[in-house]
Every structure is written in C-alpha cells, then in structure tokens.
Design a protein around this motif. Structure first.
Motif, PDB file in Angstrom:
ATOM      1  N   VAL A  48       0.824  -1.214   0.000  1.00 34.18           N
ATOM      2  CA  VAL A  48       0.000   0.000   0.000  1.00 34.18           C
ATOM      3  C   VAL A  48       0.855   1.260   0.000  1.00 34.18           C
ATOM      4  O   VAL A  48       1.820   1.361   0.771  1.00 34.18           O
ATOM      5  CB  VAL A  48      -0.894   0.034   1.274  1.00 34.18           C
ATOM      6  CG1 VAL A  48      -1.711   1.322   1.335  1.00 34.18           C
ATOM      7  CG2 VAL A  48      -1.816  -1.172   1.321  1.00 34.18           C
ATOM      8  N   VAL A  49       0.498   2.217  -0.853  1.00 37.81           N
ATOM      9  CA  VAL A  49       1.070   3.561  -0.742  1.00 37.81           C
ATOM     10  C   VAL A  49      -0.069   4.496  -0.367  1.00 37.81           C
ATOM     11  O   VAL A  49      -1.110   4.524  -1.038  1.00 37.81           O
ATOM     12  CB  VAL A  49       1.722   4.039  -2.059  1.00 37.81           C
ATOM     13  CG1 VAL A  49       2.377   5.404  -1.836  1.00 37.81           C
ATOM     14  CG2 VAL A  49       2.753   3.057  -2.559  1.00 37.81           C
ATOM     15  N   LEU A  50       0.121   5.226   0.716  1.00 31.58           N
ATOM     16  CA  LEU A  50      -0.898   6.168   1.178  1.00 31.58           C
ATOM     17  C   LEU A  50      -0.442   7.583   0.829  1.00 31.58           C
ATOM     18  O   LEU A  50       0.686   7.975   1.162  1.00 31.58           O
ATOM     19  CB  LEU A  50      -1.074   6.011   2.697  1.00 31.58           C
ATOM     20  CG  LEU A  50      -2.132   6.890   3.359  1.00 31.58           C
ATOM     21  CD1 LEU A  50      -3.520   6.598   2.796  1.00 31.58           C
ATOM     22  CD2 LEU A  50      -2.146   6.654   4.877  1.00 31.58           C
ATOM     23  N   VAL A  51      -1.316   8.321   0.147  1.00 34.90           N
ATOM     24  CA  VAL A  51      -0.937   9.652  -0.348  1.00 34.90           C
ATOM     25  C   VAL A  51      -1.807  10.720   0.309  1.00 34.90           C
ATOM     26  O   VAL A  51      -3.024  10.550   0.430  1.00 34.90           O
ATOM     27  CB  VAL A  51      -1.150   9.731  -1.891  1.00 34.90           C
ATOM     28  CG1 VAL A  51      -0.807  11.119  -2.420  1.00 34.90           C
ATOM     29  CG2 VAL A  51      -0.331   8.666  -2.610  1.00 34.90           C
ATOM     30  N   ASP A 100       3.222  12.716  -3.471  1.00 34.31           N
ATOM     31  CA  ASP A 100       3.230  12.895  -4.924  1.00 34.31           C
ATOM     32  C   ASP A 100       2.497  11.737  -5.610  1.00 34.31           C
ATOM     33  O   ASP A 100       3.109  10.733  -5.990  1.00 34.31           O
ATOM     34  CB  ASP A 100       4.693  12.989  -5.400  1.00 34.31           C
ATOM     35  CG  ASP A 100       4.775  13.227  -6.901  1.00 34.31           C
ATOM     36  OD1 ASP A 100       3.710  13.397  -7.544  1.00 34.31           O
ATOM     37  OD2 ASP A 100       5.898  13.234  -7.433  1.00 34.31           O
ATOM     38  N   ALA A 101       1.173  11.902  -5.754  1.00 37.65           N
ATOM     39  CA  ALA A 101       0.341  10.814  -6.277  1.00 37.65           C
ATOM     40  C   ALA A 101       0.796  10.369  -7.665  1.00 37.65           C
ATOM     41  O   ALA A 101       0.891   9.179  -7.946  1.00 37.65           O
ATOM     42  CB  ALA A 101      -1.116  11.260  -6.308  1.00 37.65           C
ATOM     43  N   ALA A 102       1.109  11.332  -8.533  1.00 37.46           N
ATOM     44  CA  ALA A 102       1.422  10.983  -9.927  1.00 37.46           C
ATOM     45  C   ALA A 102       2.645  10.072 -10.007  1.00 37.46           C
ATOM     46  O   ALA A 102       2.698   9.178 -10.854  1.00 37.46           O
ATOM     47  CB  ALA A 102       1.642  12.255 -10.740  1.00 37.46           C
ATOM     48  N   SER A 103       3.611  10.265  -9.121  1.00 34.19           N
ATOM     49  CA  SER A 103       4.820   9.434  -9.231  1.00 34.19           C
ATOM     50  C   SER A 103       4.587   8.030  -8.678  1.00 34.19           C
ATOM     51  O   SER A 103       5.168   7.072  -9.169  1.00 34.19           O
ATOM     52  CB  SER A 103       6.011  10.102  -8.541  1.00 34.19           C
ATOM     53  OG  SER A 103       5.845  10.043  -7.154  1.00 34.19           O
TER      54      SER A 103
END
Ligand SMILES: CC(=O)CC(=O)SCCNC(=O)CCNC(=O)[C@H](O)C(C)(C)COP(=O)(O)OP(=O)(O)OC[C@H]1O[C@@H](n2cnc3c(N)ncnc32)[C@H](O)[C@@H]1OP(=O)(O)O
Ligand SMILES: NC(=O)C1=CN([C@@H]2O[C@H](COP(=O)(O)OP(=O)(O)OC[C@H]3O[C@@H](n4cnc5c(N)ncnc54)[C@H](O)[C@@H]3O)[C@@H](O)[C@H]2O)C=CC1
Length: 309
Positions: A48-51, A100-103
């Motif tokens: 999981v990546v939490l942004v 940085d959601a886009a990356s």
C-alpha cells in the motif's frame, strides 16, 4: 478429458490472475477513511502507498493506523501480547507514504480515492492520475454521494473506473458497496468484488444512484434527527438514547454525525439539495451549517454536536 482439464486449469489461472492483478494499491487521502482502507489493505497482504497533501497529515494518518492496529492486536493476542508488536510491525511494513500521487501510481494495480467530497477536486485528481497510471490500473472512488460516472468523466478509462464505498470505522465495518457505473466493464466490476473479498469484507452490488444503498437511507435519517431537534421536539441526548435503546442502533444519529464528520455530512446533503431542491429529505439544516462554519466538524476536530476528548 484433457480438454476439460485444460479448461479447468485455464479458469483457475485466470481467477488467480484476477487476484494477482490487485496486489499493489494506492490510497489517495489519509483522513478517516483513507487511513482505515490502507490499514485493512495492508493487513490482508497488499502493498500500500498512502498519499496525502503534506507530511504532517501523513504522520497523523500513520499514528491513527498504529493505534487502530494496537486495538486489533490487543484482542488477537490477548494471551500472548509479545506477539502483538510483531504483528503490528509486519503490517506497517506493507505501507509507505507519499505526497506525490502521480509518481507513485506508476506501479499500482488499483487507486482508491478517499479525498474531500467535492466533484471538481476529485475530477482534477483523477484527470492528472489518468495520464500517469499504467493502462491496467483500475480507479475507484470511495465517494459517499457523488455519481461515479461524473467523477470518471475526467478520465479516458471509463471501463476501468468504479466505486468502492467503505464504512467508518473501516477496520470494523464489514460492508463494501461496489458500484458499477454505466461505463464500468464487467471485468473491472468483478475485480473490485474480488478485491473487497480479499480484504475480508462483504461486498454488495450497487447501481450508480445517489447515496447508493446505505447513505440514501442513512443520511436523510440523520438529517431528520437534526430537524426534529431544531423544531425543539427532543434534545440531541434524548434522540440518541431513543434510537440506541428503541431501535437497537449502535450509535444515535448525533453521535454518528460527529463520527462521520459534519463537513462530509454537509457536502453530501448540499450536493443532493442542489440537484433535487424540492425534496424535503435533502433540505439543508441551519444547525449543521452553523457548526461547520464554526469549524466544529465532529470527532476529528474535537467538537461537533458533542465535545470529544
Ligand atoms: C458517510 C458514509 O459514506 C458511510 C458511513 O461510513 S456511515 C457510518 C457507518 N458506521 C456506523 O454506522 C458505525 C456505528 N457504530 C458502531 O458500529 C460502533 O459504535 C463501533 C463499531 C464504531 C464502535 O463500537 P462500540 O461498541 O460502540 O465501541 P468500542 O467498545 O470502542 O468498540 C467495539 C470494538 O470495536 C473495536 N474498534 C472500534 N473502532 C476501531 C478502530 N478504528 N480500529 C480497530 N478497532 C476498533 C474496539 O477495539 C472494540 O473491540 P472489542 O469490543 O473486541 O474490545
Ligand atoms: N467520513 C465517513 O464516515 C465516510 C466518508 N466517505 C467518503 O470518503 C472521502 C473521504 O472522507 P473522510 O476520510 O471522512 O475525509 P477526511 O477529511 O477525514 O480526509 C480527507 C483527506 O484527503 C486529503 N486530501 C484532500 N485533497 C487531496 C488531494 N487532492 N490529494 C491528496 N489528498 C487530499 C485531506 O488532506 C484529508 O487528509 C469522502 O469522499 C467521503 O464522502 C465514505 C464513507 C464514510
């Protein structure tokens, strides 16, 4: 026979592929809902990546996840508390954070958006992510009240866009509403159902209609309670006790409004009122508006209808 076996193996491997497809999840928004979704996804072995928009908010989200996991571990390892810490650390290892959601969407199978309940803000986010995410990535919104089709319209992946509506508190609430918008492909819908089950949740299928199932019933009920109180027909304390003891609800409507967030509740009712101004169930509430204007948003800010520690 060989054909049947080959078919069987193919069907097994395609359903396995469906599971394997959603392994890496990006959650956008680390507030009440996003943090809970991240916790449950990480607890069920997803990466999981939490942004969110700032490191400070992400620190607060991480702290919230850790204290929620402590509650889970306390129960799960009541006999052997020393194993509880290892359990918590193993889950936390599955979560990283980013501003940085886009990356980070470049390597993700599924994006679950849980940011502010505002159509334009959600559209802007998904419009930008659509350019950055790989072809196969599925987009899902946790919106409480906005049409999935309207949010998806800012992207070119209507077939890979659906709704995944979780309930607060996410670690405890078993339901997920899975929403099939007109453009959502059957494959995407099936993947979202599979993903919900992989999280240990019970999915129900919903059409892309205002409030889906639960909120279409729950939000007007909560607003009716506020109106009843505004008319002077009951104190908030008595209304809460009445619904808990008389209807068996775990929380009264004012407690639940504070729990959901008064800002989120106002966004929902205002949006529906704008679209259907003659429906008395969607009428705005002066008391709710006043509390929101004062920054009293409920449990998350320490005060709403009630004061919270
Ligand atoms: C607005 C939308 O779009 C949709 C929505 O989400 S609407 C809101 C939907 N949610 C609801 O209706 C919630 C209604 N409330 C409830 O179900 C319950 O009050 C509740 C589950 C929140 C808390 O339960 P409670 O019995 O009142 O309080 P409490 O004793 O603190 O908690 C019960 C258990 O849940 C656990 N728990 C509660 N919150 C938790 C969390 N965030 N993380 C981990 N565990 C949690 C506690 O550890 C406790 O476990 P044990 O009983 O085994 O010790
Ligand atoms: N509160 C509830 O009980 C429920 C809320 N929802 C829905 O989930 C969504 C989130 O709600 P909550 O978690 O309650 O809100 P919240 O206010 O607790 O959290 C929202 C988070 O999103 C972040 N954010 C805002 N814009 C962003 C952006 N562009 N990029 C990254 N992060 C951004 C904010 O900083 C904040 O941390 C809303 O759509 C809401 O309607 C759904 C189910 C239940």
């Amino acid at each position: 026979m060989a054909f049947v076996t080959r078919q069987f193996i193919r069907s097994l491997s395609s359903s396995a592929a469906l599971h394997a497809a959603i392994k890496h999840v990006t959650i956008i928004g680390g507030g009440l809902m996003g943090a809970g979704i991240a916790q449950v996804a990480a607890s069920t072995g997803h990466s999981v990546v939490l942004v969110d928009t700032s490191e400070d908010i992400l620190k607060k989200s991480a702290k919230g996840i850790e204290s929620s996991l402590k509650r889970v571990a306390k129960k799960k390892f009541a006999e052997k508390p020393e194993d509880g810490e290892a359990f918590i650390q193993k889950i936390l290892k599955n979560i990283s954070t980013s501003t940085d959601a886009a990356s980070v969407v470049q390597g993700t199978d599924l994006v679950v958006e849980a940011i502010v309940e505002n159509l334009k803000v959600k559209q802007d986010l998904f419009g930008a992510l659509d350019k950055a995410a790989p072809e196969h990535t599925i987009f899902a919104s946790n919106t409480s009240s906005l049409p999935i089709a309207d949010i998806a319209s800012s992207t070119a992946r209507l077939d890979r866009f659906g709704g995944l509506h979780f309930f607060n508190p996410v670690p405890m609430m078993k339901l997920v509403e899975v929403i099939k918008a007109p453009g959502t492909s059957q494959q995407t819908f099936d993947s979202l159902l599979e993903f919900s089950k992989a999280l240990g949740k019970h999915p129900v299928s919903c059409k892309d209609t205002p409030g889906f199932i639960v909120n279409r019933l729950l939000v007007p009920y909560m607003l009716e309670a506020v109106r009843l109180h505004e008319r002077g027909h009951g104190s908030k304390e008595d209304i809460d006790v009445a619904m808990k003891l008389g209807a068996g609800y775990p929380m009264g409507p004012f407690e639940l409004l504070d729990y959901v967030g008064l800002d989120t509740s106002k966004f929902i009712i205002d949006g529906w009122h704008e679209k259907d101004p003659d429906n008395p169930l969607f009428a705005p509430s002066p008391l709710l508006n006043k509390l929101v204007a004062e920054g009293k948003l409920g449990k998350k800010t320490g005060e709403g209808f009630y004061k919270h520690k």
